[in-house]
Design a protein around this motif. Structure first.
Motif, PDB file in Angstrom:
ATOM      1  N   GLU A  44      -6.993  -2.757  -3.388  1.00 14.70           N
ATOM      2  CA  GLU A  44      -5.528  -2.974  -3.297  1.00 14.70           C
ATOM      3  C   GLU A  44      -5.077  -3.884  -2.146  1.00 14.70           C
ATOM      4  O   GLU A  44      -4.273  -5.169  -2.396  1.00 14.70           O
ATOM      5  CB  GLU A  44      -4.686  -1.710  -3.321  1.00 14.70           C
ATOM      6  N   LEU A  78     -10.163   1.936  -3.880  1.00 12.50           N
ATOM      7  CA  LEU A  78      -9.038   1.679  -4.499  1.00 12.50           C
ATOM      8  C   LEU A  78      -8.003   1.112  -3.276  1.00 12.50           C
ATOM      9  O   LEU A  78      -7.390   0.074  -3.563  1.00 12.50           O
ATOM     10  CB  LEU A  78      -8.131   2.985  -4.850  1.00 12.50           C
ATOM     11  N   GLN A 122      -3.665  -7.677  -2.627  1.00 14.08           N
ATOM     12  CA  GLN A 122      -2.597  -8.175  -2.265  1.00 14.08           C
ATOM     13  C   GLN A 122      -2.342  -9.336  -1.246  1.00 14.08           C
ATOM     14  O   GLN A 122      -1.664 -10.293  -1.134  1.00 14.08           O
ATOM     15  CB  GLN A 122      -1.713  -7.074  -1.412  1.00 14.08           C
ATOM     16  N   LEU A 173       0.720  -1.089   0.108  1.00 10.96           N
ATOM     17  CA  LEU A 173       0.182   0.076  -0.104  1.00 10.96           C
ATOM     18  C   LEU A 173       1.056   1.254  -0.094  1.00 10.96           C
ATOM     19  O   LEU A 173       0.393   2.338  -0.636  1.00 10.96           O
ATOM     20  CB  LEU A 173      -0.825   0.106   1.254  1.00 10.96           C
ATOM     21  N   SER A 208       1.731   2.229  -3.767  1.00  7.61           N
ATOM     22  CA  SER A 208       0.626   2.015  -4.498  1.00  7.61           C
ATOM     23  C   SER A 208       0.187   3.104  -5.266  1.00  7.61           C
ATOM     24  O   SER A 208      -0.641   3.443  -5.891  1.00  7.61           O
ATOM     25  CB  SER A 208      -0.506   1.334  -3.945  1.00  7.61           C
TER      26      SER A 208
END
Length: 253
Positions: A107, A103, A111, A65, A68
């Motif tokens: 994410e 988002l 992951q 993160l 990202s």
């Protein structure tokens, strides 16, 4: 009706609920695992009350993160949650809450699922904090929550290993003070103060600047370049010392 007219007509419905984080506000995102109690107890076989493999997956998800595309200056993870402090001047996606929430949740879910080889999802919510004091309060709050969760988890699983079922263990712990729970562990040979710091205080991940020797390509002379690297801190201080740690980090950002 041509496409442009139709697009303008329908876009209103998609963006009607758009809200943005106000300028000069600090943004902290908190992500929580959805249904992780069942995931960790029934679907996967993780060690209880804490599992190093699970911890490492949360750390790797947090690190992802930080890279990202958002300007995140501090991250904190404990149990199945992640908190992210954005640069105060972050303007990505116009600071729209729906974009930030969707988002970041997407994410983190992707992951973690890739590591687990199992579907896992996170939700996300944004706190809008007016000043540095509230930012420090926020992370002190999550640190205190980590300590509380660690104490409860160790007590609960001590009782479960002694033969209590889930209901009995929960009932026995209900109403006990912090000190009484400490004593429950101590009577079973566990000193809460001696447990690993990452279980009680969580883990922080942040950027740290350092000097790197380099060479000026134009002049050939030796120079020192300022670089930064990701730092993982699993020995966080507590209480007043943690406040000082956060103050110094904010001063440097």
């Amino acid at each position: 009706m041509n496409f442009d007219e139709l697009d303008q007509k329908m876009r209103v419905y998609e963006t009607a609920a758009d809200t943005c984080v106000l300028p000069d506000m600090y943004m902290v995102a908190r992500l929580d695992g959805r249904g992780f109690t069942r995931l960790t107890k029934e679907v996967c076989t993780f060690e209880r009350p804490f599992d190093v493999k699970f911890r490492d997956m949360m750390v790797r998800t947090t690190k992802a993160l930080l890279t990202s595309g958002f300007r995140i200056i501090y991250a904190f993870t404990e149990s199945d949650e992640i908190s992210l402090l954005f640069d105060r001047e972050e303007q990505l996606f116009g600071r729209k809450l729906r974009k930030l929430n969707s988002l970041l949740a997407g994410e983190a879910s992707a992951q973690f699922s890739l590591q687990l080889v199992q579907v896992a999802t996170f939700d996300c919510r944004i706190s809008q904090l007016p000043n540095r004091d509230r930012v420090i309060d926020y992370f002190r709050w999550r640190s205190a929550d980590a300590a509380r969760n660690a104490l409860n988890a160790h007590c609960y699983w001590c009782l479960r290993k002694e033969g209590r079922d889930a209901r009995q263990a929960t009932q026995q712990l209900s109403g006990l003070t912090f000190g009484q729970k400490n004593e429950l562990l101590f009577q079973r040979g566990i000193n809460f103060n001696d447990l690993p710091a990452w279980q009680k205080q969580g883990i922080a991940i942040y950027w740290k600047e350092f000097d790197k020797p380099a060479v000026n390509p134009l002049t050939g002379e030796s120079v020192v370049a300022l670089r930064r690297r990701m730092t993982i801190n699993d020995q966080l201080p507590r209480k007043a010392e943690y406040t000082e740690f956060l103050t110094q980090l904010l001063d440097a950002s």
